[in-house]
Every structure is written in C-alpha cells, then in structure tokens.
Design a protein around this motif. Structure first.
Motif, PDB file in Angstrom:
ATOM      1  N   GLU A 281       0.796  -1.222  -0.119  1.00  0.00           N
ATOM      2  CA  GLU A 281       0.186  -0.071   0.045  1.00  0.00           C
ATOM      3  C   GLU A 281       0.832   1.340  -0.022  1.00  0.00           C
ATOM      4  O   GLU A 281       0.684   2.542  -0.583  1.00  0.00           O
ATOM      5  CB  GLU A 281      -0.933  -0.170   1.338  1.00  0.00           C
ATOM      6  N   GLN A 282       1.906   1.234   0.751  1.00  0.00           N
ATOM      7  CA  GLN A 282       3.062   2.396   0.605  1.00  0.00           C
ATOM      8  C   GLN A 282       3.467   2.606  -0.376  1.00  0.00           C
ATOM      9  O   GLN A 282       3.579   3.826  -1.031  1.00  0.00           O
ATOM     10  CB  GLN A 282       3.926   2.230   1.788  1.00  0.00           C
ATOM     11  N   PHE A 284       2.364   1.788  -3.383  1.00  0.00           N
ATOM     12  CA  PHE A 284       1.450   2.228  -4.714  1.00  0.00           C
ATOM     13  C   PHE A 284       1.181   3.808  -4.300  1.00  0.00           C
ATOM     14  O   PHE A 284       0.985   4.327  -5.185  1.00  0.00           O
ATOM     15  CB  PHE A 284       0.273   1.337  -4.591  1.00  0.00           C
ATOM     16  N   SER A 285       0.974   4.147  -3.126  1.00  0.00           N
ATOM     17  CA  SER A 285       0.668   5.593  -2.801  1.00  0.00           C
ATOM     18  C   SER A 285       1.976   6.402  -3.010  1.00  0.00           C
ATOM     19  O   SER A 285       1.763   7.395  -3.467  1.00  0.00           O
ATOM     20  CB  SER A 285       0.453   5.840  -1.137  1.00  0.00           C
ATOM     21  N   LYS A 286       3.171   5.890  -3.117  1.00  0.00           N
ATOM     22  CA  LYS A 286       4.113   6.501  -3.496  1.00  0.00           C
ATOM     23  C   LYS A 286       4.651   6.540  -5.003  1.00  0.00           C
ATOM     24  O   LYS A 286       5.066   7.701  -5.305  1.00  0.00           O
ATOM     25  CB  LYS A 286       5.464   6.064  -2.648  1.00  0.00           C
ATOM     26  N   SER A 288       2.570   5.542  -7.657  1.00  0.00           N
ATOM     27  CA  SER A 288       1.516   5.295  -8.474  1.00  0.00           C
ATOM     28  C   SER A 288       1.289   6.731  -9.183  1.00  0.00           C
ATOM     29  O   SER A 288       1.531   7.562  -8.623  1.00  0.00           O
ATOM     30  CB  SER A 288       0.143   4.785  -7.822  1.00  0.00           C
TER      31      SER A 288
END
Length: 288
Positions: A281-282, A284-286, A288
C-alpha cells in the motif's frame, strides 16, 4: 464443539492473555464524559504477553524428547511438534486478543475494516490459529470481568452495568461473522485462484521473486474482492509485471558500484518487502 487440541489452545490462551498487564499497568489521566479522570491503563499488554506466554509454555507445558548419539550418550533435547504448535497458536491468540474489539470499534466509527480483518485472518492462519478460536478468547476476556461473584459473566450481562464493557458479545460477534462471510473467510482462508505457473506462462519471466510478489498481490486482491474472474486476474498479472519490472530497474541503478552477487542480494531484499500488504500500500501511494 472443539477438537481436543483446540481446547488446550483455548485454555492456555485464556490463562495467558493478560500476563502482560503487571508490567504495563499504569494510572493516567483521560477525559471521560467531559471530565478529566484518573483511569487504570494497560497499553501494550497484548504485545508484552507474547514473550511471557512463550516463556510460560516453554517452562511449564512443553513436551521435549531427550536426544542421544550413536554411542548412547545424551546430547540434548528436541522440542516436539505439538510443543511448537502450542506456543505458536497461544502466542498469536495472546497477541491479537484485543483485535476483535478494535476492529468493531473502527467499523462503528465508519472506517473500512475488510483489509485489516484479512490481515488478521492471515496472521492467525500462519500461526495455526483462526478467527473462530480468537473469537472465543476475546469472549472469555469479556466474560471474565465480573468483580462481584467470582465467576464468569453470562453472555447476556456482558456490556450491561457499570463494571462491564460497553460492547456486548452479540454486537461484535455478529458483525465479525458477517464481515468474515463478505470477505470469504471461514475456518480457513480460500485457496488462491491463480497459480504461479499461470503467472510464469503469462509473463514468460524466470524471476521467482517477481512471480512470488505478483502471486501475493493477486491473493490480496482476491481476498479484498477487487478481482472476481480470470480475465481480471490476467489483466492484473500483466499490470503488476510491468510495475515490478520497472521498479526493479530503478533499484538496480542504486547499486551499480556493487559486485554482481551483492547487488543481486540487495535488489532481492528490497523487492521482497513488497509482499507485505502494508508495504504494498505504501509502495502504490508513493509510486502510482
């Protein structure tokens, strides 16, 4: 109904679940019903109880077999498989015995809990436990808070009266049953829909770490309900393969001065972190 070993797991988990309280219990000030009051708190007692439960079982209830060499001389002891399993199951139940209430509270506050519930189920299953066993430990924790009669509260009296908890057993257990059904979680988690062979065939890659990460991400998607058929899965395989291949190239640029062997090890270590759901999750947040 419980299997004989499940009964033993639950007895030890109920016995050990609050072992961490003596070293974590303090008095602190909190705002309660609009007024500042001193309350007793045992923050972190579940984590503290992991080590203590492990030590207790190892010293008190662990079956061990003496080992002898070819000459018949004593050369040590070996822990039995069941002794290992007992420690594994009990410590994870002690570690997570507060999670049902925490997840239910998050749900009541309008937060999404499916991802957290899946992580909990996977953690329990990896240690040989289950949501079902955890729910009984959490229930025993609530029903044991009866200061007046010295015996467990009835299910109906949990959450009623000044000496009880605010959440009734029926409240959080009904919610947890429904939430588990929605996530496809029963006594055991569902099998993976997509095999590693399918990923290799679709991507033509020989990189086992990338295949493993894609497999893990697809399983997370499956449990979260974001993929529902083979077409969705194949599309995700190609998307994840592209993302991971590009990311690996970026990592390679960091280690151009290292030897091939060391560079490969450093790159693999960075890639493997992505298997973890929180790390994913971290990531993809960084990126994407």
């Amino acid at each position: 109904h419980f299997l004989e070993e499940e009964t033993l797991f639950l007895v030890f988990a109920a016995l050990c679940h609050d072992l961490g309280k003596p070293t974590t219990t303090t008095q602190e000030k909190r705002i309660v019903e609009g007024a500042e009051r001193e309350v007793i708190s045992s923050r972190g007692h579940d984590q503290e109880g992991i080590f203590l439960s492990n030590e207790f079982i190892q010293a008190f209830a662990n079956a061990r077999i003496p080992l002898y060499d070819d000459n018949g001389d004593y050369c040590g002891i070996k822990e039995t498989y069941f002794g290992q399993k007992l420690r594994s199951v009990v410590t994870v139940l002690v570690d997570t015995h507060m999670r049902p209430f925490e997840l239910y509270t998050s749900h009541k506050n309008g937060q999404k809990t499916r991802s957290a519930l899946i992580r909990l189920a996977r953690k329990l299953e990896a240690a040989g436990a289950s949501i079902r066993l955890l729910s009984f430990v959490a229930e025993a924790d609530q029903r044991g808070r009866n200061r007046d009669l010295g015996r467990p509260l009835s299910r109906e009296n949990v959450g009623r009266g000044t000496d009880s908890t605010e959440v009734t057993i029926d409240e959080w257990q009904k919610w947890m049953i429904n939430a588990c059904q929605e996530a496809g979680i029963s006594e055991k988690l569902p099998l993976r829909q997509i095999s590693g062979d399918t990923i290799i065939k679709e991507t033509s890659t020989k990189n086992g770490i990338i295949v493993g990460i894609i497999s893990e991400w697809l399983y997370q998607d499956q449990l979260l309900g974001t993929i529902s058929n083979e077409e969705d899965s194949l599309q995700k395989i190609n998307e994840y393969f592209r993302i991971l291949t590009d990311y690996r190239k970026k990592i390679e640029e960091k280690y151009t001065q290292e030897s091939d062997q060391k560079k490969r090890k450093l790159i693999d270590n960075e890639m493997l972190i992505l298997k973890d759901q929180d790390s994913r999750e971290q990531f993809f947040s960084k990126f994407s």
